[in-house]
Design a protein around this motif. Structure first.
Motif, PDB file in Angstrom:
ATOM      1  N   UNK A   1      19.023 -24.622   1.944  1.00 26.26           N
ATOM      2  CA  UNK A   1      18.779 -24.758   0.517  1.00 26.26           C
ATOM      3  C   UNK A   1      19.609 -23.805  -0.330  1.00 26.26           C
ATOM      4  N   UNK A   2      20.552 -23.114   0.293  1.00 25.81           N
ATOM      5  CA  UNK A   2      21.463 -22.254  -0.456  1.00 25.81           C
ATOM      6  C   UNK A   2      20.761 -21.109  -1.186  1.00 25.81           C
ATOM      7  N   UNK A   3      19.556 -20.775  -0.780  1.00 26.37           N
ATOM      8  CA  UNK A   3      18.824 -19.700  -1.448  1.00 26.37           C
ATOM      9  C   UNK A   3      18.232 -20.116  -2.781  1.00 26.37           C
ATOM     10  N   UNK A   4      18.282 -21.430  -3.067  1.00 27.55           N
ATOM     11  CA  UNK A   4      17.797 -21.895  -4.365  1.00 27.55           C
ATOM     12  C   UNK A   4      16.597 -22.836  -4.259  1.00 27.55           C
ATOM     13  N   UNK A   5      16.556 -23.620  -3.200  1.00 26.75           N
ATOM     14  CA  UNK A   5      15.518 -24.645  -3.073  1.00 26.75           C
ATOM     15  C   UNK A   5      15.047 -24.709  -1.626  1.00 26.75           C
TER      16      UNK A   5
ATOM     17  N   UNK B   1      30.096 -24.579   0.939  1.00 25.08           N
ATOM     18  CA  UNK B   1      30.396 -23.164   0.701  1.00 25.08           C
ATOM     19  C   UNK B   1      30.457 -22.418   2.037  1.00 25.08           C
ATOM     20  N   UNK B   2      29.531 -22.744   2.922  1.00 21.89           N
ATOM     21  CA  UNK B   2      29.498 -22.079   4.232  1.00 21.89           C
ATOM     22  C   UNK B   2      30.806 -22.319   4.983  1.00 21.89           C
ATOM     23  N   UNK B   3      31.315 -23.541   4.879  1.00 23.01           N
ATOM     24  CA  UNK B   3      32.586 -23.861   5.547  1.00 23.01           C
ATOM     25  C   UNK B   3      33.755 -23.208   4.818  1.00 23.01           C
ATOM     26  N   UNK B   4      33.813 -23.339   3.491  1.00 20.31           N
ATOM     27  CA  UNK B   4      34.951 -22.830   2.719  1.00 20.31           C
ATOM     28  C   UNK B   4      35.079 -21.308   2.833  1.00 20.31           C
ATOM     29  N   UNK B   5      33.943 -20.611   2.851  1.00 24.08           N
ATOM     30  CA  UNK B   5      33.982 -19.146   2.943  1.00 24.08           C
ATOM     31  C   UNK B   5      33.881 -18.666   4.389  1.00 24.08           C
ATOM     32  N   UNK B   6      33.890 -19.599   5.314  1.00 17.65           N
ATOM     33  CA  UNK B   6      33.722 -19.298   6.748  1.00 17.65           C
ATOM     34  C   UNK B   6      32.619 -18.260   6.964  1.00 17.65           C
TER      35      UNK B   6
END
Ligand SMILES: *Cc1c(COP(=O)(O)O)cnc(C)c1O
Length: 401
Positions: free
Chosen positions: A254-258, A298-303
């Motif tokens: 939930x990306x820390x949001x949901x 985001x997890x993939x892009x920022x590794x």
């Protein structure tokens, strides 16, 4: 009445929060109502792996909230499919069922396992068994706490559902001995989180994978806390190059949001759910799907899994370098560490209170383990701050009679 008193006065007291009232956060930092800054070394039990208020996630949330949020699964949305597809690509599994909380994903896995047991394995009606581990944590529903070994989670909440068999965690012979013709699944955390960051012996997962295949038993792994980068891989089971038959995800999804969770499994297992057999009003809603897909991107892009591996190695090496009689053992993998505390010096809770005084947020799990699980965006200098504070707190504990 201050905020602490208000919560205590009007809320159920099913938690014992540390005495700090937080009001905003950014990345690895959170601030209390007086403007004091704290380093978050807990990240809401891994729910905030991306860090607080990640700009891309906040943007995805607000943009989607203005378009469409909840339509229920009575209709299709233009957001859900892409999210489910990404879950399947990442796990190499065939289908996903979205829910909200972790416990719901686990309940979904239990339903899937039992259905598979009756309709595919031909287990006699009502007799399906699921093998679980001592020290497990899978959530708080009555079914789930019913197979917990932790008295605090269970006391006076029975009667509990039958059909669960508990074995010691990480013991392949015990699993083998517990399998009967009525066993439909093994349901384990890949690494036990609430149980104290317990890493099973090397090779255990590979042997477990082989055993489950040989015995025609589903291997279901709860990666709600261990998954999505926490251990330095996307999923902790990738450390042993296996693929389970089903995996439960939540928390960081939930990306820390949901609250967003999912049960992802082999297509033939997911196909056991026909219309009407299972559901959730909010599960897979467009807002959740948009935020979760962005969280995965985001997890993939920022590794973040790679960062977790690198920073985790640094954190664990700094922890292993501390020589204090207060520490009995340091365990962990990636940015996930459990520090076993000698209770004759202090409880892990007392240490977390002392760390709070030094503006480090951490919390014990069980009574003797201090858990460190920061957002995966943490850097070396912030880890150094935490280590310095921890050393000071340990030195104080050592001096106490
Ligand atoms: C937190 C957790 C759950 C339960 O998730 P909730 O969202 O609190 O219901 C299940 N399994 C594991 C391994 C967890 O860490």
């Amino acid at each position: 009445m201050n905020e602490i008193e208000r919560e205590e006065r009007y809320g159920a007291r099913n938690y014992a929060p540390l005495p700090v009232v937080l009001s905003h956060g950014k990345g690895v930092w959170v601030w209390d109502v007086d403007g004091t800054r704290y380093l978050d070394m807990m990240s809401a039990y891994s729910a905030v792996s991306h860090g607080h208020a990640h700009p891309r996630l906040v943007a995805a949330l607000t943009a989607q909230a203005q378009r469409l949020a909840v339509v229920s699964r009575a209709f299709y949305s233009d957001r859900l499919g892409a999210f489910l597809e990404r879950l399947c690509d990442l796990t190499t599994l065939g289908g996903a069922l979205p829910m909200n909380t972790g416990a719901e994903a686990v309940e979904t896995a239990i339903k899937a396992a039992r259905r598979w047991g009756y309709s595919v394995k031909r287990i006699p009606a009502g007799r399906a068994e699921i093998i679980v581990a001592e020290g497990n944590f899978h959530g708080r529903t009555t079914t789930i706490v019913g197979f917990s070994s932790e008295p605090a989670y269970r006391a006076d909440f029975g009667p509990f559902a039958p059909g669960f068999v508990r074995v010691p965690f990480g013991d392949i012979d015990a699993v083998r001995a517990a399998i009967t013709p009525n066993t439909c699944a093994v349901l384990f955390e890949t690494i036990q989180g609430e149980g104290g960051i317990i890493v099973p012996p090397g090779g255990f997962l590979r042997e477990l994978r082989q055993l489950c295949t040989e015995q025609n038993v589903l291997l279901l792994l709860d990666e709600i806390q261990s998954g999505l980068g926490r251990t330095g891989k996307w999923f902790a089971y990738q450390h042993e190059n296996i693929v389970p038959d089903g995996v439960m995800l939540g928390k960081a999804l939930g990306g820390g949001l949901l609250p967003v969770s999912a049960f992802v499994a082999r297509r033939d297992v997911i196909d056991l759910f026909e219309p009407g057999s299972h559901g959730s009003t909010f599960g897979g809603n467009a807002l959740a799907a948009a935020v979760a897909l962005e969280a995965l991107d985001v997890m993939a892009d920022e590794d973040l899994p790679g960062r977790s591996a690198e920073m985790g190695e640094y954190l664990l090496s700094r922890l292993h370098a501390i020589h204090s009689p207060v520490i009995r053992e340091v365990r962990g993998r990636g940015l996930w560490a459990g520090i076993e505390i000698d209770p004759s010096f202090a409880s892990a809770h007392e240490l977390s209170l002392q760390l709070l005084r030094r503006h480090i947020l951490a919390k014990e799990t069980r009574t003797t383990v201090l858990r460190l699980a920061p957002p995966l965006v943490i850097g070396r200098s912030e880890i150094d701050l935490c280590i310095a504070a921890l050393k000071a707190v340990l030195a104080e504990a050592e001096d106490r009679p």
